[in-house]
Write an enzyme that holds these catalytic residues in place. Structure first.
Site, PDB file in Angstrom:
ATOM      1  N   GLU A 177      -5.318   8.993  17.673  1.00 44.27           N
ATOM      2  CA  GLU A 177      -5.876  10.352  17.722  1.00 44.27           C
ATOM      3  C   GLU A 177      -6.781  10.588  16.518  1.00 44.27           C
ATOM      4  O   GLU A 177      -7.867  11.180  16.630  1.00 44.27           O
ATOM      5  CB  GLU A 177      -4.754  11.411  17.756  1.00 44.27           C
ATOM      6  CG  GLU A 177      -3.944  11.456  19.048  1.00 44.27           C
ATOM      7  CD  GLU A 177      -2.924  10.320  19.174  1.00 44.27           C
ATOM      8  OE1 GLU A 177      -2.652   9.639  18.155  1.00 44.27           O
ATOM      9  OE2 GLU A 177      -2.410  10.108  20.284  1.00 44.27           O
ATOM     10  N   GLU A 221      -9.633  -1.822   5.806  1.00 46.88           N
ATOM     11  CA  GLU A 221      -8.367  -2.106   6.502  1.00 46.88           C
ATOM     12  C   GLU A 221      -8.588  -2.037   8.009  1.00 46.88           C
ATOM     13  O   GLU A 221      -8.190  -2.930   8.751  1.00 46.88           O
ATOM     14  CB  GLU A 221      -7.306  -1.083   6.066  1.00 46.88           C
ATOM     15  CG  GLU A 221      -5.973  -1.252   6.780  1.00 46.88           C
ATOM     16  CD  GLU A 221      -4.902  -0.287   6.266  1.00 46.88           C
ATOM     17  OE1 GLU A 221      -5.136   0.401   5.251  1.00 46.88           O
ATOM     18  OE2 GLU A 221      -3.828  -0.230   6.896  1.00 46.88           O
ATOM     19  N   GLN A 241       0.827  -1.209   0.000  1.00 46.77           N
ATOM     20  CA  GLN A 241       0.000   0.000   0.000  1.00 46.77           C
ATOM     21  C   GLN A 241       0.862   1.260   0.000  1.00 46.77           C
ATOM     22  O   GLN A 241       1.542   1.529   0.988  1.00 46.77           O
ATOM     23  CB  GLN A 241      -0.881   0.007   1.261  1.00 46.77           C
ATOM     24  CG  GLN A 241      -1.733   1.238   1.425  1.00 46.77           C
ATOM     25  CD  GLN A 241      -2.445   1.245   2.770  1.00 46.77           C
ATOM     26  OE1 GLN A 241      -1.842   1.489   3.809  1.00 46.77           O
ATOM     27  NE2 GLN A 241      -3.730   0.950   2.756  1.00 46.77           N
ATOM     28  N   GLY A 242       0.824   2.015  -1.091  1.00 45.80           N
ATOM     29  CA  GLY A 242       1.587   3.268  -1.161  1.00 45.80           C
ATOM     30  C   GLY A 242       0.682   4.457  -0.935  1.00 45.80           C
ATOM     31  O   GLY A 242       0.301   5.150  -1.887  1.00 45.80           O
ATOM     32  N   TYR A 243       0.310   4.686   0.316  1.00 48.52           N
ATOM     33  CA  TYR A 243      -0.513   5.850   0.658  1.00 48.52           C
ATOM     34  C   TYR A 243       0.367   6.941   1.297  1.00 48.52           C
ATOM     35  O   TYR A 243       0.501   8.033   0.783  1.00 48.52           O
ATOM     36  CB  TYR A 243      -1.604   5.470   1.674  1.00 48.52           C
ATOM     37  CG  TYR A 243      -2.856   4.836   1.120  1.00 48.52           C
ATOM     38  CD1 TYR A 243      -2.917   4.315  -0.159  1.00 48.52           C
ATOM     39  CD2 TYR A 243      -4.010   4.758   1.900  1.00 48.52           C
ATOM     40  CE1 TYR A 243      -4.085   3.729  -0.649  1.00 48.52           C
ATOM     41  CE2 TYR A 243      -5.188   4.181   1.422  1.00 48.52           C
ATOM     42  CZ  TYR A 243      -5.207   3.669   0.159  1.00 48.52           C
ATOM     43  OH  TYR A 243      -6.370   3.090  -0.304  1.00 48.52           O
ATOM     44  N   SER A 244       0.961   6.623   2.475  1.00 50.67           N
ATOM     45  CA  SER A 244       1.632   7.648   3.273  1.00 50.67           C
ATOM     46  C   SER A 244       2.849   8.234   2.552  1.00 50.67           C
ATOM     47  O   SER A 244       3.542   7.545   1.807  1.00 50.67           O
ATOM     48  CB  SER A 244       2.121   7.049   4.596  1.00 50.67           C
ATOM     49  OG  SER A 244       1.061   6.429   5.271  1.00 50.67           O
ATOM     50  N   SER A 277       4.700  -0.963   3.990  1.00 52.83           N
ATOM     51  CA  SER A 277       4.919  -2.326   4.493  1.00 52.83           C
ATOM     52  C   SER A 277       5.061  -3.289   3.326  1.00 52.83           C
ATOM     53  O   SER A 277       4.291  -3.209   2.354  1.00 52.83           O
ATOM     54  CB  SER A 277       3.735  -2.785   5.348  1.00 52.83           C
ATOM     55  OG  SER A 277       3.520  -1.901   6.414  1.00 52.83           O
TER      56      SER A 277
HETATM   57  C1  LIG Z   1       4.695  -0.291  11.165  1.00 53.75           C
HETATM   58  C2  LIG Z   1       3.996   0.649  10.234  1.00 53.75           C
HETATM   59  C3  LIG Z   1       3.500   0.188   9.030  1.00 53.75           C
HETATM   60  C4  LIG Z   1       2.891   1.055   8.138  1.00 53.75           C
HETATM   61  N1  LIG Z   1       2.470   0.594   6.923  1.00 53.75           N
HETATM   62  C5  LIG Z   1       1.991   1.466   5.994  1.00 53.75           C
HETATM   63  C6  LIG Z   1       1.701   1.015   4.659  1.00 53.75           C
HETATM   64  O1  LIG Z   1       1.844  -0.169   4.341  1.00 53.75           O
HETATM   65  N2  LIG Z   1       1.289   1.928   3.758  1.00 53.75           N
HETATM   66  C7  LIG Z   1       1.108   3.238   4.071  1.00 53.75           C
HETATM   67  O2  LIG Z   1       0.703   3.997   3.205  1.00 53.75           O
HETATM   68  N3  LIG Z   1       1.376   3.701   5.322  1.00 53.75           N
HETATM   69  C8  LIG Z   1       1.825   2.832   6.274  1.00 53.75           C
HETATM   70  N4  LIG Z   1       2.126   3.284   7.546  1.00 53.75           N
HETATM   71  C9  LIG Z   1       1.991   4.694   7.825  1.00 53.75           C
HETATM   72  C10 LIG Z   1       0.881   5.057   8.810  1.00 53.75           C
HETATM   73  O3  LIG Z   1      -0.370   4.967   8.195  1.00 53.75           O
HETATM   74  C11 LIG Z   1       1.213   6.478   9.286  1.00 53.75           C
HETATM   75  O4  LIG Z   1       2.397   6.393  10.059  1.00 53.75           O
HETATM   76  C12 LIG Z   1       0.089   7.059  10.105  1.00 53.75           C
HETATM   77  O5  LIG Z   1      -1.028   7.333   9.304  1.00 53.75           O
HETATM   78  C13 LIG Z   1       0.534   8.353  10.832  1.00 53.75           C
HETATM   79  O6  LIG Z   1       1.106   9.261   9.937  1.00 53.75           O
HETATM   80  P1  LIG Z   1       2.529   9.929  10.227  1.00 53.75           P
HETATM   81  O7  LIG Z   1       3.495   8.841  10.553  1.00 53.75           O
HETATM   82  O8  LIG Z   1       2.847  10.844   9.101  1.00 53.75           O
HETATM   83  O9  LIG Z   1       2.326  10.775  11.582  1.00 53.75           O
HETATM   84  P2  LIG Z   1       1.682  12.198  11.714  1.00 53.75           P
HETATM   85  O10 LIG Z   1       0.437  12.277  10.880  1.00 53.75           O
HETATM   86  O11 LIG Z   1       2.728  13.233  11.451  1.00 53.75           O
HETATM   87  O12 LIG Z   1       1.253  12.227  13.230  1.00 53.75           O
HETATM   88  C14 LIG Z   1       2.183  12.508  14.290  1.00 53.75           C
HETATM   89  C15 LIG Z   1       1.399  12.586  15.598  1.00 53.75           C
HETATM   90  O13 LIG Z   1       0.445  13.665  15.531  1.00 53.75           O
HETATM   91  C16 LIG Z   1      -0.873  13.178  15.802  1.00 53.75           C
HETATM   92  N5  LIG Z   1      -1.848  13.877  14.962  1.00 53.75           N
HETATM   93  C17 LIG Z   1      -1.742  14.108  13.615  1.00 53.75           C
HETATM   94  N6  LIG Z   1      -2.838  14.763  13.182  1.00 53.75           N
HETATM   95  C18 LIG Z   1      -3.650  14.950  14.245  1.00 53.75           C
HETATM   96  C19 LIG Z   1      -4.938  15.558  14.433  1.00 53.75           C
HETATM   97  N7  LIG Z   1      -5.588  16.110  13.416  1.00 53.75           N
HETATM   98  N8  LIG Z   1      -5.467  15.547  15.665  1.00 53.75           N
HETATM   99  C20 LIG Z   1      -4.811  14.980  16.733  1.00 53.75           C
HETATM  100  N9  LIG Z   1      -3.578  14.406  16.618  1.00 53.75           N
HETATM  101  C21 LIG Z   1      -3.019  14.378  15.395  1.00 53.75           C
HETATM  102  C22 LIG Z   1      -0.830  11.704  15.428  1.00 53.75           C
HETATM  103  O14 LIG Z   1      -1.836  10.972  16.103  1.00 53.75           O
HETATM  104  C23 LIG Z   1       0.566  11.319  15.862  1.00 53.75           C
HETATM  105  O15 LIG Z   1       0.585  11.035  17.241  1.00 53.75           O
HETATM  106  C24 LIG Z   1       2.736   2.426   8.475  1.00 53.75           C
HETATM  107  C25 LIG Z   1       3.226   2.902   9.706  1.00 53.75           C
HETATM  108  C26 LIG Z   1       3.849   2.036  10.578  1.00 53.75           C
HETATM  109  C27 LIG Z   1       4.373   2.581  11.871  1.00 53.75           C
END
Ligand SMILES: Cc1cc2nc3c(=O)[nH]c(=O)nc-3n(C[C@H](O)[C@H](O)[C@H](O)COP(=O)(O)OP(=O)(O)OC[C@H]3O[C@@H](n4cnc5c(N)ncnc54)[C@H](O)[C@@H]3O)c2cc1C
Length: 387
Positions: free
Chosen positions: A374, A242, A124-127, A159
């Site tokens: 959150e 998901e 999944q290439g979202y983030s 992942s």
């Molecule tokens: C082990 C692992 C596997 C993953 N696998 C995939 C994958 O296969 N494909 C993919 O696309 N992504 C994947 N992800 C990414 C995951 O979806 C993101 O890490 C997640 O959505 C959080 O985004 P971020 O890391 O940019 O953190 P941020 O969005 O920068 O958040 C940082 C902190 O701020 C808080 N925060 C952010 N916005 C708000 C808000 N509006 N209100 C309150 N708090 C807030 C968050 O809760 C967090 O604590 C994976 C992540 C991990 C750790």
């Protein structure tokens, strides 16, 4: 719906089959909380496919089993009870249902059989860096030129990208209007020229996540899901499925049972009685919640089957199951912790202990993956109280 004894017959049929056909080496790794490779998971998927059980949740017309909710539920629980791995989710539970709902007949014919047979592995290439919780701000750009899109940008935390054949991804095709409006979903082969993968090492010592770089990658328009600029709708459909993965509480029960056995075997003597009882009480409290979670999960899956709106269930289930996974693995860590802390790399006879440590660290990410806690709370608050 079956009568009770028919479900029992079905349960026995599943149990007999998986005990006879799930490879012993695979079951041992699951029993020891180890990490399974693609080869082992693909082998398991092929075995289930050959039995006609490749896609428990897909409609029969697409190669699914046509099982009702309880049969799916029984299937998941028997797999967990017999230490058989759950099926690899990115194809079966994520992009497969999206293709069934929104894909063209050509896309369905091209991509679904590879998922069913365990031959094609998806990621999944979202983030992106800076676009995780605020996914709609993603910047990876795709420009259409004739019958291809030229894609450039970066994905992160992808992942399984290092072992995948294909990536379903969200890209930006327009920058005017609301940020959700200019997003398109593309299916990109991982061997496409211009695409490269770099590993990210995580605290658990395992390799699951990666950075994916896209440098002028050419993707045929035939690999676009649905319409251009409407990818947010398909991406959200996929994300709610998901999160609904948490409705399957079988892995939680499996973790609970293994932890009970660990407590009983490692804290045996009379001197450990107080500690053992204290941990047993905590496990019982967790079990009560897991049983409740199972009821909610079955109701949510029934809603999917009946095409009723899912409401808050995916977010609520995801938050609760992440917390329970962490709570139960913390108990295991408390039993083993002092002997393990600060070490990686198992010595002879320590493989299971190291797996427990790595699982404990791995489960820390449960409250982040697929949308942080959150963010789930925001989703729930918006649904209850409005914007
Ligand atoms: C082990 C692992 C596997 C993953 N696998 C995939 C994958 O296969 N494909 C993919 O696309 N992504 C994947 N992800 C990414 C995951 O979806 C993101 O890490 C997640 O959505 C959080 O985004 P971020 O890391 O940019 O953190 P941020 O969005 O920068 O958040 C940082 C902190 O701020 C808080 N925060 C952010 N916005 C708000 C808000 N509006 N209100 C309150 N708090 C807030 C968050 O809760 C967090 O604590 C994976 C992540 C991990 C750790």
């Amino acid at each position: 719906m079956f009568a009770a004894e028919q479900y029992e017959t079905f349960q026995n049929e599943v149990r007999d089959f998986v005990l006879a056909h799930c490879p012993a080496g695979t079951r041992r790794i699951v029993a020891e909380s180890g990490k399974l490779t693609r080869t082992r998971l693909a082998e398991w998927q092929r075995i289930l496919y050959e039995r006609g059980w490749g896609a428990p949740s897909w409609p029969k017309a697409y190669g699914g089993t046509g099982w009702d909710v309880w049969q799916r539920h029984i299937f998941d629980e028997v797999l967990a009870e017999c230490d058989c791995p759950p099926q690899y989710h990115h194809g079966l539970r994520h992009i497969g249902p999206v293709l069934i709902e929104y894909g063209t007949p050509e896309q369905q014919q091209r991509f679904l059989p590879g998922i069913l047979r365990g031959e094609d592995w998806w990621c999944q290439g979202y983030s992106e860096p800076g676009s995780g919780s605020d996914l709609a701000s993603l910047k990876t750009a795709a420009q259409r030129e004739g019958d291809v899109y030229r894609v450039s940008g970066q994905k992160i935390w992808t992942s399984h990208a290092h072992e995948a054949d294909l990536m379903y991804t969200l890209v930006r095709t327009a920058s005017t209007g609301r940020k959700q409006e200019g997003i398109t979903m593309l299916l990109i082969p991982m061997d496409a020229p211009g695409l490269s993968v770099r590993p990210i090492r995580t605290i658990d010592g395992w390799h699951h996540v990666n950075e994916v770089f896209l440098d002028d990658v050419r993707v045929p328009v035939a690999n676009r899901v649905g319409e251009q600029d409407r990818g947010w709708e398909y991406g959200k459909f996929l994300l709610s499925r998901e999160r609904l993965g948490s409705a399957n509480v079988a892995p939680l029960f499996q973790l609970l049972e293994r932890t009970k056995r660990l407590v009983a075997s490692r804290l045996e003597g009379p001197a450990e009685a107080r500690r053992r009882e204290h941990l047993a009480l905590r496990l019982l409290m967790a079990e009560a919640e897991i049983v409740g979670q199972r009821e909610l999960g079955v109701r949510a899956i029934e809603d999917v089957v009946q095409a009723r709106p899912l409401g808050l269930a995916p977010s609520a289930l995801k938050m609760a199951s992440s917390r329970l996974m962490q709570q139960v693995s913390e108990i295991a860590f408390e039993v083993l912790g002092p002997t393990l802390a600060g070490r990686f790399g198992a010595k002879e006879g320590e493989v299971e202990d190291m797996n427990w440590l790595q699982s404990y660290l791995f489960f820390r990410a449960r409250t982040i993956v697929g949308g942080t806690n959150e963010v789930q709370k925001n989703v729930i608050a918006k649904a209850l109280f409005g914007d």
